[in-house]
Design a protein around this motif. Structure first.
Motif, mmCIF file in Angstrom:
data_model
loop_
_atom_site.group_PDB
_atom_site.id
_atom_site.type_symbol
_atom_site.label_atom_id
_atom_site.label_comp_id
_atom_site.label_asym_id
_atom_site.label_seq_id
_atom_site.Cartn_x
_atom_site.Cartn_y
_atom_site.Cartn_z
ATOM 1 N N SER A 251 0.833 -1.201 0.000
ATOM 2 C CA SER A 251 0.000 0.000 0.000
ATOM 3 C C SER A 251 0.870 1.253 0.000
ATOM 4 C CB SER A 251 -0.908 -0.002 1.234
ATOM 5 O OG SER A 251 -0.127 0.166 2.417
ATOM 6 N N LYS A 252 0.218 2.391 -0.064
ATOM 7 C CA LYS A 252 0.948 3.660 -0.003
ATOM 8 C C LYS A 252 1.692 3.797 1.320
ATOM 9 C CE LYS A 252 0.226 8.675 -0.210
ATOM 10 N NZ LYS A 252 -0.769 9.758 -0.362
ATOM 11 N N MET A 253 1.070 3.344 2.413
ATOM 12 C CA MET A 253 1.719 3.423 3.719
ATOM 13 C C MET A 253 2.956 2.540 3.751
ATOM 14 S SD MET A 253 1.894 4.719 6.673
ATOM 15 C CE MET A 253 0.333 5.602 6.726
ATOM 16 N N GLY A 254 2.858 1.340 3.179
ATOM 17 C CA GLY A 254 4.013 0.444 3.147
ATOM 18 C C GLY A 254 5.172 1.041 2.371
ATOM 19 N N ARG A 255 4.871 1.678 1.247
ATOM 20 C CA ARG A 255 5.941 2.321 0.473
ATOM 21 C C ARG A 255 6.539 3.494 1.241
ATOM 22 N NH1 ARG A 255 2.089 1.278 -3.607
ATOM 23 N NH2 ARG A 255 1.321 3.435 -3.554
ATOM 24 N N SER A 256 5.698 4.172 2.021
ATOM 25 C CA SER A 256 6.209 5.279 2.844
ATOM 26 C C SER A 256 7.146 4.773 3.923
ATOM 27 C CB SER A 256 5.037 6.044 3.479
ATOM 28 O OG SER A 256 4.199 6.604 2.499
ATOM 29 N N TRP A 257 6.784 3.650 4.555
ATOM 30 C CA TRP A 257 7.668 3.065 5.563
ATOM 31 C C TRP A 257 9.037 2.742 4.971
ATOM 32 C CZ3 TRP A 257 3.317 -0.754 7.346
ATOM 33 C CH2 TRP A 257 2.491 -0.093 8.273
ATOM 34 N N LYS A 258 9.029 2.142 3.802
ATOM 35 C CA LYS A 258 10.297 1.734 3.193
ATOM 36 C C LYS A 258 11.106 2.930 2.716
ATOM 37 C CE LYS A 258 8.444 -2.748 1.976
ATOM 38 N NZ LYS A 258 7.961 -3.648 0.928
ATOM 39 N N ALA A 259 10.418 3.967 2.297
ATOM 40 C CA ALA A 259 11.127 5.185 1.904
ATOM 41 C C ALA A 259 11.833 5.806 3.102
ATOM 42 C CB ALA A 259 10.146 6.185 1.282
ATOM 43 N N ILE A 260 11.164 5.808 4.243
ATOM 44 C CA ILE A 260 11.771 6.334 5.467
ATOM 45 C C ILE A 260 12.953 5.466 5.886
ATOM 46 C CG2 ILE A 260 11.375 6.664 7.947
ATOM 47 C CD1 ILE A 260 8.569 7.595 7.266
ATOM 48 N N ARG A 261 12.793 4.156 5.731
ATOM 49 C CA ARG A 261 13.894 3.243 6.075
ATOM 50 C C ARG A 261 15.134 3.525 5.246
ATOM 51 N NH1 ARG A 261 12.744 -2.614 4.127
ATOM 52 N NH2 ARG A 261 13.232 -1.546 2.182
ATOM 53 N N GLU A 262 14.949 3.812 3.971
ATOM 54 C CA GLU A 262 16.086 4.011 3.089
ATOM 55 C C GLU A 262 16.732 5.382 3.298
ATOM 56 O OE1 GLU A 262 17.342 1.644 1.371
ATOM 57 O OE2 GLU A 262 15.706 0.269 1.900
ATOM 58 N N ASN A 263 15.915 6.437 3.412
ATOM 59 C CA ASN A 263 16.479 7.780 3.565
ATOM 60 C C ASN A 263 15.379 8.715 4.059
ATOM 61 O OD1 ASN A 263 17.521 10.466 3.110
ATOM 62 N ND2 ASN A 263 19.066 9.542 1.792
ATOM 63 N N GLU A 264 15.478 9.119 5.322
ATOM 64 C CA GLU A 264 14.438 9.964 5.905
ATOM 65 C C GLU A 264 14.356 11.332 5.231
ATOM 66 O OE1 GLU A 264 14.472 10.404 10.067
ATOM 67 O OE2 GLU A 264 14.300 8.271 10.520
ATOM 68 N N ILE A 265 15.512 11.895 4.928
ATOM 69 C CA ILE A 265 15.524 13.235 4.327
ATOM 70 C C ILE A 265 14.873 13.208 2.947
ATOM 71 C CG2 ILE A 265 17.007 15.099 3.498
ATOM 72 C CD1 ILE A 265 19.006 14.347 5.664
ATOM 73 N N ALA A 266 15.229 12.199 2.147
ATOM 74 C CA ALA A 266 14.633 12.078 0.817
ATOM 75 C C ALA A 266 13.137 11.818 0.915
ATOM 76 C CB ALA A 266 15.323 10.961 0.039
ATOM 77 N N ALA A 267 12.737 10.982 1.888
ATOM 78 C CA ALA A 267 11.313 10.690 2.060
ATOM 79 C C ALA A 267 10.539 11.946 2.445
ATOM 80 C CB ALA A 267 11.129 9.601 3.114
#
Length: 429
Positions: A251-267
């Motif tokens: 879901s959109k939330m799941g992709r958001s979690w993974k984006a934060i995991r990879e790079n908080e600033i970019a997310a």
């Protein structure tokens, strides 16, 4: 070799081999009084199902048949029925908790060393009201509640645990990495100490003495007191948990979690709200643990603070890391493997070696007695897995997305016939 590989990839061949494997292992478990090997092979049929080439809908259907029909029937043939079901039930409880922690650690990248606190919160939420303990601070002698309230408390336990997950997240999400791990570790210990000391001035948790005679679940007059009965409760909840986690992952939330995991600033630069997204991860993961805490309290009929130590949190984290952080099937395998090793394999090995020692067949020095070496063997197995599978038993994979098809859907134009399509990594499986 290629010829045999082609045959094995043929769906009818896979179906025949898999059916034969399930039938042989199920009959072995049914007719043998107690065979740990046969039981483990029967459970292994679920892992084998994952690696087949069947459609996902077929895998879900076959898995449901195995969990709800084949395994309960096969284990009912001997005196070891309840011991088999106890292991399977504990596996289900730890798998659900590991999937909850995987949302926090694997998806969102937030290291949590106090996850067992939510398990304790769910357990005490039910235990306090399912025993006379609540009469100490609520007048009217209304407690204990009947076992029929258990089904409602599954939801209440999950909600209360999620609420505490949010309360934990609000002050601690300003820190990252090792500091976050230290803070969550402290939270877990604080919760355990609070439950250990809440017998005065008002006796809420009965302190170190714990709560006993917890009401078992009741459904239409049927009391759930045996492991084979709790097995169906746990499997039912586990199916819902797995389905929910898979839906959230894609879901959109799941992709958001993974984006934060990879790079908080970019997310954050892409418009993802960091605090809200992290709090959602804490809340959802905690809710699964809280629900299983309710089941654990009802199954054990007794809980005390010693059931919710730091070692339990570390064990759940080990399940996630060994299985493969961010990988749902990997976490399921890791949780099942660690639970079975602790509850059955190493225990049976220790009993067998002790029996040989008592019979005089072998002589083991007291310093190397199997009971003392059990944790050493467990640790050695974990070290070997970590060395040879550093990314986990089943590594998280990226879902392949047809880039041209995606562009066509967004522009509402058909994809030109024969045009080559690119693929890009999307959501992890």
């Amino acid at each position: 070799m290629d010829k045999w590989k082609t045959k094995l990839q043929h769906l009818p061949t896979q179906a025949s081999i898999y059916t034969l494997f399930v039938v042989v292992t199920a009959l072995s478990v049914y007719f043998l009084d107690k065979s740990v090997v046969a039981f483990l092979l029967l459970l292994g049929s679920l892992l084998l199902l994952y690696f087949t080439s069947f459609k996902n809908s077929v895998k879900w259907a076959v898995g449901g048949i195995l969990l709800f029909i084949v395994i309960p029937f096969a284990t009912s043939g001997g005196l070891a029925h309840e011991s088999y079901m106890e292991v399977a039930t504990q596996c289900g409880i730890y798998i659900a908790m590991a999937l909850g922690l995987n949302i926090v650690v694997g998806f969102a990248g937030l290291l949590d060393l106090g996850f067992v606190a939510f398990f304790a919160i769910g357990a005490y939420t039910y235990a306090i009201f399912a025993t006379p303990q609540a009469n100490n601070f609520i007048s009217g002698q209304l407690f204990p509640l009947s076992g029929s309230s258990f089904w409602l408390f599954i939801l209440i336990g999950g909600f209360v645990a999620a609420l505490f997950g949010v309360l934990l997240g609000l002050p601690v999400l300003r820190v990252k990495g090792d500091y976050l791990a230290i803070v969550t570790l402290g939270f877990g210990e604080i919760i355990r100490i609070i439950f250990n000391n809440m017998e005065k001035p008002i006796n809420i948790t009965n302190g170190a003495m714990g709560l006993s005679s917890i009401q078992p679940p009741n459904l239409f007059g049927l009391k759930f007191t045996f492991p084979h009965q709790f097995y169906f409760i746990v499997v039912g909840i586990l199916v819902i948990v797995i389905f929910t986690v898979r839906r959230l992952e894609h879901s959109k939330m799941g992709r958001s979690w993974k984006a934060i995991r990879e790079n908080e600033i970019a997310a954050q630069s892409m418009g993802i709200p960091l605090i809200r997204t992290k709090l959602t991860a804490f809340a959802v993961g905690a809710s699964f643990s809280g629900m299983m805490g309710v089941v654990f309290a009802a199954k054990q009929t007794f809980i005390d603070p010693t059931s919710f130590t730091l070692l339990e949190s570390i064990t759940i984290l080990v399940m996630v890391i060994l299985g493969g952080m961010g990988s749902v099937p990997g976490v399921i395998l890791g949780a099942a493997l660690v639970t079975i090793l602790n509850l059955q394999v190493l225990t049976e090995l220790t009993n067998w070696l002790n029996q040989l020692t008592m019979n005089g067949t072998i002589s083991i020095p007291n310093a190397l007695s199997p009971s003392k070496m059990q944790r050493f063997i467990f640790g050695a197995i974990l070290v070997c897995i970590a060395i040879f599978r550093p990314n986990g038993l089943i590594v998280a994979k990226n879902r392949k997305v047809d880039a041209e098809q995606l562009k066509a859907e967004r522009s509402h134009t058909p994809v030109p016939v024969g045009q080559s399509t690119g693929q890009s990594g999307g959501v992890a499986k």
